[in-house]
Design a protein around this motif. Structure first.
Motif, PDB file in Angstrom:
ATOM      1  N   ASP A 222       0.857  -1.186   0.000  1.00 31.68           N
ATOM      2  CA  ASP A 222       0.000   0.000   0.000  1.00 31.68           C
ATOM      3  C   ASP A 222       0.900   1.245   0.000  1.00 31.68           C
ATOM      4  N   PRO A 223       0.547   2.274  -0.730  1.00 32.09           N
ATOM      5  CA  PRO A 223      -0.627   2.462  -1.588  1.00 32.09           C
ATOM      6  C   PRO A 223      -0.476   1.748  -2.922  1.00 32.09           C
ATOM      7  N   PRO A 224      -1.578   1.367  -3.550  1.00 30.68           N
ATOM      8  CA  PRO A 224      -1.507   0.644  -4.826  1.00 30.68           C
ATOM      9  C   PRO A 224      -0.774   1.454  -5.880  1.00 30.68           C
ATOM     10  N   GLY A 225       0.153   0.786  -6.555  1.00 30.78           N
ATOM     11  CA  GLY A 225       0.910   1.432  -7.620  1.00 30.78           C
ATOM     12  C   GLY A 225       2.347   1.742  -7.270  1.00 30.78           C
ATOM     13  N   VAL A 226       2.771   1.513  -6.009  1.00 34.58           N
ATOM     14  CA  VAL A 226       4.154   1.803  -5.625  1.00 34.58           C
ATOM     15  C   VAL A 226       5.092   0.774  -6.246  1.00 34.58           C
ATOM     16  N   PHE A 227       6.361   1.146  -6.318  1.00 32.58           N
ATOM     17  CA  PHE A 227       7.426   0.322  -6.904  1.00 32.58           C
ATOM     18  C   PHE A 227       7.218   0.101  -8.402  1.00 32.58           C
ATOM     19  N   ALA A 228       6.470   0.984  -9.056  1.00 26.19           N
ATOM     20  CA  ALA A 228       6.315   0.896 -10.509  1.00 26.19           C
ATOM     21  C   ALA A 228       7.490   1.577 -11.186  1.00 26.19           C
ATOM     22  N   ARG A 229       7.843   1.057 -12.374  1.00 24.03           N
ATOM     23  CA  ARG A 229       8.978   1.622 -13.096  1.00 24.03           C
ATOM     24  C   ARG A 229       8.575   2.734 -14.056  1.00 24.03           C
ATOM     25  N   ASP A 230       7.324   2.812 -14.411  1.00 24.67           N
ATOM     26  CA  ASP A 230       6.829   3.891 -15.258  1.00 24.67           C
ATOM     27  C   ASP A 230       5.332   4.045 -15.015  1.00 24.67           C
ATOM     28  N   LEU A 231       4.743   5.014 -15.704  1.00 23.59           N
ATOM     29  CA  LEU A 231       3.318   5.300 -15.508  1.00 23.59           C
ATOM     30  C   LEU A 231       2.458   4.130 -15.957  1.00 23.59           C
ATOM     31  N   GLN A 232       2.811   3.499 -17.063  1.00 19.73           N
ATOM     32  CA  GLN A 232       2.016   2.386 -17.562  1.00 19.73           C
ATOM     33  C   GLN A 232       1.954   1.257 -16.544  1.00 19.73           C
ATOM     34  N   CYS A 234       2.465   1.515 -13.340  1.00 17.80           N
ATOM     35  CA  CYS A 234       1.771   2.002 -12.141  1.00 17.80           C
ATOM     36  C   CYS A 234       0.261   1.846 -12.292  1.00 17.80           C
ATOM     37  N   LEU A 235      -0.273   2.228 -13.461  1.00 20.29           N
ATOM     38  CA  LEU A 235      -1.718   2.122 -13.678  1.00 20.29           C
ATOM     39  C   LEU A 235      -2.154   0.668 -13.775  1.00 20.29           C
ATOM     40  N   LEU A 236      -1.327  -0.190 -14.404  1.00 25.01           N
ATOM     41  CA  LEU A 236      -1.681  -1.606 -14.510  1.00 25.01           C
ATOM     42  C   LEU A 236      -1.681  -2.283 -13.142  1.00 25.01           C
ATOM     43  N   ILE A 237      -0.747  -1.911 -12.271  1.00 22.81           N
ATOM     44  CA  ILE A 237      -0.726  -2.469 -10.913  1.00 22.81           C
ATOM     45  C   ILE A 237      -2.024  -2.142 -10.190  1.00 22.81           C
ATOM     46  N   GLN A 238      -2.484  -0.908 -10.325  1.00 31.22           N
ATOM     47  CA  GLN A 238      -3.727  -0.516  -9.660  1.00 31.22           C
ATOM     48  C   GLN A 238      -4.940  -1.214 -10.263  1.00 31.22           C
ATOM     49  N   LEU A 239      -4.927  -1.393 -11.582  1.00 32.32           N
ATOM     50  CA  LEU A 239      -6.041  -2.110 -12.213  1.00 32.32           C
ATOM     51  C   LEU A 239      -6.068  -3.577 -11.795  1.00 32.32           C
ATOM     52  N   ASN A 240      -4.893  -4.192 -11.647  1.00 30.32           N
ATOM     53  CA  ASN A 240      -4.839  -5.603 -11.262  1.00 30.32           C
ATOM     54  C   ASN A 240      -5.306  -5.833  -9.833  1.00 30.32           C
ATOM     55  N   GLN A 241      -5.280  -4.795  -9.015  1.00 26.10           N
ATOM     56  CA  GLN A 241      -5.726  -4.952  -7.631  1.00 26.10           C
ATOM     57  C   GLN A 241      -7.215  -4.671  -7.463  1.00 26.10           C
ATOM     58  N   LEU A 242      -7.886  -4.291  -8.537  1.00 25.52           N
ATOM     59  CA  LEU A 242      -9.336  -4.085  -8.463  1.00 25.52           C
ATOM     60  C   LEU A 242     -10.058  -5.425  -8.521  1.00 25.52           C
ATOM     61  N   PRO A 243     -11.274  -5.510  -8.000  1.00 25.48           N
ATOM     62  CA  PRO A 243     -12.037  -6.766  -8.090  1.00 25.48           C
ATOM     63  C   PRO A 243     -12.264  -7.169  -9.533  1.00 25.48           C
ATOM     64  N   PRO A 244     -12.233  -8.476  -9.820  1.00 22.42           N
ATOM     65  CA  PRO A 244     -12.410  -8.925 -11.219  1.00 22.42           C
ATOM     66  C   PRO A 244     -13.747  -8.519 -11.823  1.00 22.42           C
ATOM     67  N   GLU A 245     -14.762  -8.327 -10.988  1.00 24.08           N
ATOM     68  CA  GLU A 245     -16.074  -7.974 -11.527  1.00 24.08           C
ATOM     69  C   GLU A 245     -16.236  -6.470 -11.776  1.00 24.08           C
ATOM     70  N   THR A 246     -15.174  -5.695 -11.650  1.00 27.14           N
ATOM     71  CA  THR A 246     -15.255  -4.262 -11.898  1.00 27.14           C
ATOM     72  C   THR A 246     -15.641  -4.003 -13.350  1.00 27.14           C
ATOM     73  N   PRO A 247     -16.635  -3.179 -13.602  1.00 27.30           N
ATOM     74  CA  PRO A 247     -17.042  -2.905 -14.994  1.00 27.30           C
ATOM     75  C   PRO A 247     -15.919  -2.245 -15.790  1.00 27.30           C
ATOM     76  N   TRP A 248     -15.788  -2.669 -17.043  1.00 32.48           N
ATOM     77  CA  TRP A 248     -14.838  -2.122 -18.006  1.00 32.48           C
ATOM     78  C   TRP A 248     -13.375  -2.319 -17.587  1.00 32.48           C
ATOM     79  N   LEU A 249     -13.105  -3.291 -16.745  1.00 28.79           N
ATOM     80  CA  LEU A 249     -11.734  -3.530 -16.288  1.00 28.79           C
ATOM     81  C   LEU A 249     -10.871  -4.064 -17.432  1.00 28.79           C
ATOM     82  N   ALA A 250     -11.387  -5.006 -18.194  1.00 29.12           N
ATOM     83  CA  ALA A 250     -10.602  -5.571 -19.295  1.00 29.12           C
ATOM     84  C   ALA A 250     -10.305  -4.518 -20.362  1.00 29.12           C
TER      85      ALA A 250
END
Length: 513
Positions: A222-232, A234-250
């Protein structure tokens, strides 16, 4: 060359110690002034703080016991003075507050001890008394309230200590932690961290995959997105930690993985065509992406708040703007009449000389404080007189104002006005502003008048706030729209004002609505 003596007359300007002290107090901020007054109270026995009750008692004393009572009368250097804008010399006296000294009658028919099953202390922990809370020595919450805020590194180290790891992985994790900046990003390439650890530990068996595996574990912190090497990442780390049933996640993963450059350039036409999404679908995907935090470290590593104490208070009273000094910015001080009465005029002993010198310094200090308050109030009153349009209608009604205008109005030098307006704040119904905020350059208008740069910035901000998100206004278009209102502003000037307000250019303000 022959040495000779010559008599020469000349004039030079020298600053007396009293003048130097007055100038130094004039340029101090509120917090610095409080420290200066506290140091004077501790070093000079002739100075003491005064309360309203003491002042009333002093007024009732005879002139014999007030040693140069003029010094005691003018010693209350921080009395709240006020002035109304149209009559600056009209000072209003502070009204006395309500009398809270009366006591209420308490019933006498309540017994002292009532039978109870358990004592309060057996269940609840008693809080410190009011006196204990007010006493610095018994203030139990002092360390909690004055401790520094937690940094991102402290937060990550706390999680690392709770994570079961081998000594080898712990060493890798600390090396990765040292490479994280305040935004939560990894600043060094993973290959460089790996080679650095191999050189330090002389372990050729340390594989790159081990470092990468530890990094993946740390990216779940925590917080989601730390230890990322770039912005892309960082955003993917946060998306991967969302629940799988989140709308429009894919769909959000698809856009971030393959089309992040198009998203950054706001090329929505290409993005719609390549992602094969409809406009309403892309709008939902962008809403999910914009909910992510591109700088996760900011949520933890926050700077301590900088509190501002206003020096001047402006309020409207009976349709007239009233200016007054803040009575709470500094303690009220005066000359200690008891110590002053010990001075003997004909005595030249060391003790008497010391008391006389301290008394003179106390008078100078009090007079310097009075001069500071009078100058500050006079300058603030002139500023309010000139900027009444701002107080009534907002930033768009701000008038051009420079230091020389106020200097001529109060008959002082510009350097004095500069000292008065630096780090001094005014509390108005529209917010707290530094006195320098009310000074701005001017731009000519078609009618031959002048418009303040502050008013132009407010107009630019208003135009941008009402623009169409799909087609934002360019700097040239804003300059043309201001020209239609009679304000001559170049495109470069609009760009400069826009950047000063931290507003991005038109291509970055484009939105898909």
């Amino acid at each position: 060359m022959k040495a000779s003596l010559q008599l020469k007359l000349g004039q030079s300007l020298t600053m007396t110690p009293q003048l130097q002290q007055a100038i130094r107090l004039l340029q101090l901020s509120t917090l610095d002034l409080q420290q200066e007054i506290q140091q004077a109270l501790e070093s000079n026995p002739m100075l003491e703080t005064s309360e309203d009750e003491d002042q009333a008692a002093d007024a009732s004393e005879s002139p014999d016991n007030t040693l140069d009572k003029a010094s005691a009368d003018d010693s209350d250097a921080n009395t709240a003075s006020s002035a109304e804008t149209d009559t600056p010399a009209d000072w209003d006296e502070n009204e006395n507050g309500p009398d809270w000294s009366s006591e209420t009658d308490s019933p006498d028919n309540i017994p002292d001890d009532l039978p109870v099953d358990t004592a309060w202390e057996d269940i609840y922990q008693s809080a410190p008394s009011t006196a204990a809370r007010n006493d610095d020595e018994n203030d139990h919450d002092f360390e909690t309230r004055n401790s520094p805020t937690e940094t991102l590194r402290d937060h990550l180290e706390w999680q690392l200590n709770l994570t079961p790891m081998s000594e080898r992985d712990q060493a890798i994790a600390h090396a990765l932690l040292d490479a994280v900046n305040n935004n939560g990003y990894l600043t060094s390439p993973l290959e460089e961290i790996h080679s650095g650890m191999v050189e330090e530990t002389d372990e050729d068996q340390l594989e790159f995959d081990e470092v990468e595996a530890v990094l993946h574990r740390l990216q779940h912190f925590d917080p989601p997105g730390v230890f990322a090497r770039d912005l892309q990442e960082c955003l993917l780390i946060q998306l991967n930690q969302l629940p799988p049933e989140t709308p429009w996640l894919a769909q959000a993963r698809l856009v971030i993985t393959h089309y992040i450059n198009l998203l950054g350039n706001r090329d929505y036409a290409q993005l719609l065509r390549r992602s094969r999404l409809k406009e309403d679908q892309l709008r939902e995907v962008l809403a999910l992406i914009t909910a992510l935090n591109p700088r996760p470290g900011d949520t933890i590593d926050q700077a301590e708040p900088d509190y501002v104490i206003p020096d001047v208070i402006v309020r409207k009273h009976k349709d007239r703007w009233r200016v007054e000094l803040n009575p709470d910015i500094a303690p009220r001080i005066r000359v200690n009449a008891s110590y002053a009465s010990l001075i003997k005029r004909a005595d030249s002993s060391a003790d008497n000389t010391y008391l006389r010198d301290q008394l003179q310094e106390a008078k100078w200090f009090i007079k310097s404080l009075q001069s500071r308050n009078e100058t500050l109030l006079k300058v603030a009153t002139r500023i309010v007189e000139h900027q009444q349009g701002f107080l009534d209608h907002g930033e768009e009604a701000m008038k051009p104002l420079i230091l020389s205008d106020i200097a001529q109005a109060v008959e002082m030098h510009e350097s004095t006005i500069s000292r008065v307006t630096t780090q001094k704040y005014m509390h108005t119904p529209r917010g707290i502003f530094e006195l320098k905020y009310f000074f701005s350059s001017h731009v000519s208008t078609d009618e031959g008048g002048e418009c303040s740069s502050t008013a132009i910035r407010a107009m630019i901000k208003k135009l941008i706030s009402t623009e169409t998100p799909k087609k934002p206004l360019s700097d040239s278009k804003i300059a043309a729209m201001l020209g239609d209102q009679g304000i001559k502003v170049a495109r470069r000037t609009v760009a400069k004002y826009r950047e000063a307000m931290h507003i991005p250019p038109s291509n970055e303000r484009k939105r898909l609505v």
